[in-house]
Design a protein around this motif. Structure first.
Motif, PDB file in Angstrom:
ATOM      1  N   THR A  12       4.636  -9.435   1.728  1.00 29.42           N
ATOM      2  CA  THR A  12       3.273  -9.737   1.926  1.00 29.42           C
ATOM      3  C   THR A  12       3.269  -8.990   0.918  1.00 29.42           C
ATOM      4  O   THR A  12       2.681  -8.132  -0.640  1.00 29.42           O
ATOM      5  CB  THR A  12       3.430  -8.226   2.286  1.00 29.42           C
ATOM      6  N   LEU A  13       2.399 -10.399   0.704  1.00 25.30           N
ATOM      7  CA  LEU A  13       1.683 -10.155  -1.340  1.00 25.30           C
ATOM      8  C   LEU A  13      -0.134  -9.465  -0.544  1.00 25.30           C
ATOM      9  O   LEU A  13      -0.726  -9.099  -0.075  1.00 25.30           O
ATOM     10  CB  LEU A  13       0.432 -11.692  -0.483  1.00 25.30           C
ATOM     11  N   VAL A  14       0.096  -8.471  -1.584  1.00 24.51           N
ATOM     12  CA  VAL A  14      -0.717  -7.139  -2.163  1.00 24.51           C
ATOM     13  C   VAL A  14      -2.075  -7.780  -2.595  1.00 24.51           C
ATOM     14  O   VAL A  14      -1.658  -8.094  -3.599  1.00 24.51           O
ATOM     15  CB  VAL A  14      -0.100  -6.548  -2.063  1.00 24.51           C
ATOM     16  N   ALA A  15      -3.116  -7.741  -2.694  1.00 22.10           N
ATOM     17  CA  ALA A  15      -3.857  -7.795  -4.014  1.00 22.10           C
ATOM     18  C   ALA A  15      -4.350  -6.434  -4.844  1.00 22.10           C
ATOM     19  O   ALA A  15      -3.778  -5.492  -4.544  1.00 22.10           O
ATOM     20  CB  ALA A  15      -5.360  -8.152  -2.852  1.00 22.10           C
ATOM     21  N   ARG A  16      -3.771  -6.572  -5.978  1.00 28.68           N
ATOM     22  CA  ARG A  16      -3.919  -6.215  -7.376  1.00 28.68           C
ATOM     23  C   ARG A  16      -4.811  -5.997  -7.323  1.00 28.68           C
ATOM     24  O   ARG A  16      -5.971  -6.383  -7.714  1.00 28.68           O
ATOM     25  CB  ARG A  16      -2.727  -5.931  -8.032  1.00 28.68           C
ATOM     26  N   SER A  17      -5.812  -4.625  -8.453  1.00 33.44           N
ATOM     27  CA  SER A  17      -7.213  -5.128  -8.861  1.00 33.44           C
ATOM     28  C   SER A  17      -6.844  -5.133 -10.685  1.00 33.44           C
ATOM     29  O   SER A  17      -5.925  -4.888 -11.186  1.00 33.44           O
ATOM     30  CB  SER A  17      -8.040  -3.124  -8.882  1.00 33.44           C
ATOM     31  N   THR A  18      -7.354  -5.974 -11.295  1.00 34.14           N
ATOM     32  CA  THR A  18      -7.354  -5.942 -12.735  1.00 34.14           C
ATOM     33  C   THR A  18      -7.709  -5.319 -13.500  1.00 34.14           C
ATOM     34  O   THR A  18      -7.431  -5.702 -14.760  1.00 34.14           O
ATOM     35  CB  THR A  18      -7.751  -7.790 -12.485  1.00 34.14           C
ATOM     36  N   SER A  19      -8.540  -4.154 -13.382  1.00 39.91           N
ATOM     37  CA  SER A  19      -8.999  -3.035 -14.219  1.00 39.91           C
ATOM     38  C   SER A  19      -8.021  -2.289 -15.069  1.00 39.91           C
ATOM     39  O   SER A  19      -7.348  -1.804 -14.146  1.00 39.91           O
ATOM     40  CB  SER A  19      -9.965  -2.228 -13.617  1.00 39.91           C
TER      41      SER A  19
END
Length: 160
Positions: free
Chosen positions: A153-160
């Protein structure tokens, strides 16, 4: 020379027929009727079936003739099945009296009869009890070693 070949061919065919007739006589006749697994016309074990997923899958409980629960079988959904062959399901069989677990293939159509035949031909019950050595031999001979299904399951990651 031609006569010699005919005699040896007849001997070969006779030996083959004899071998086939011997192997057929050794086969066990397994039947499943009204919750009872029968081997060669004699009661072998009791089978209770519980339907799951709107009847698409079933779980099984096997009891000795004296009423002792000896096997619990449930679908093993964590294993990856062949995408080109949906004729079977994987089941996890827990042998309660032998403290062992095995994974086995059961036909997806006619699950009850397929499971009953698997248990009836196993030879694990001796004197109405599950024999630990026979269970181990049954798992080694008829058990399956399927691949574990991995669900990514792909999980959205924050780029900050």
């Amino acid at each position: 020379m031609l006569i010699f070949h005919k005699k040896s061919m007849y001997k070969f065919i006779f030996g083959l027929v004899l071998l086939l007739s011997f192997s057929v006589s050794q086969a066990q006749d397994v039947d499943y009727k009204k919750g009872m697994i029968q081997v060669n016309g004699k009661d072998y074990a009791k089978l209770e079936v519980t339907k799951q997923n709107f009847g698409l899958t079933k779980s099984f409980e096997v009891f000795s003739l004296s009423g002792e629960k000896i096997i619990i079988a449930a679908p093993a959904t964590e294993f990856e099945s062949d995408k080109n062959d949906n004729s079977y399901l994987f089941y996890r069989l827990t042998f309660l009296t032998a403290d062992q677990v095995g994974i086995f293939k059961v036909a997806s159509l006619g699950q009850e009869k397929s499971f009953a035949k698997l248990i009836g031909t196993s030879g694990i019950l001796i004197n109405d009890k599950a024999d630990a050595a026979k269970v181990k031999e049954f798992i080694a001979a008829k058990g399956a070693s399927p691949k574990i299904a991995v669900n990514y399951t792909l999980v959205a990651r924050s780029t900050s």
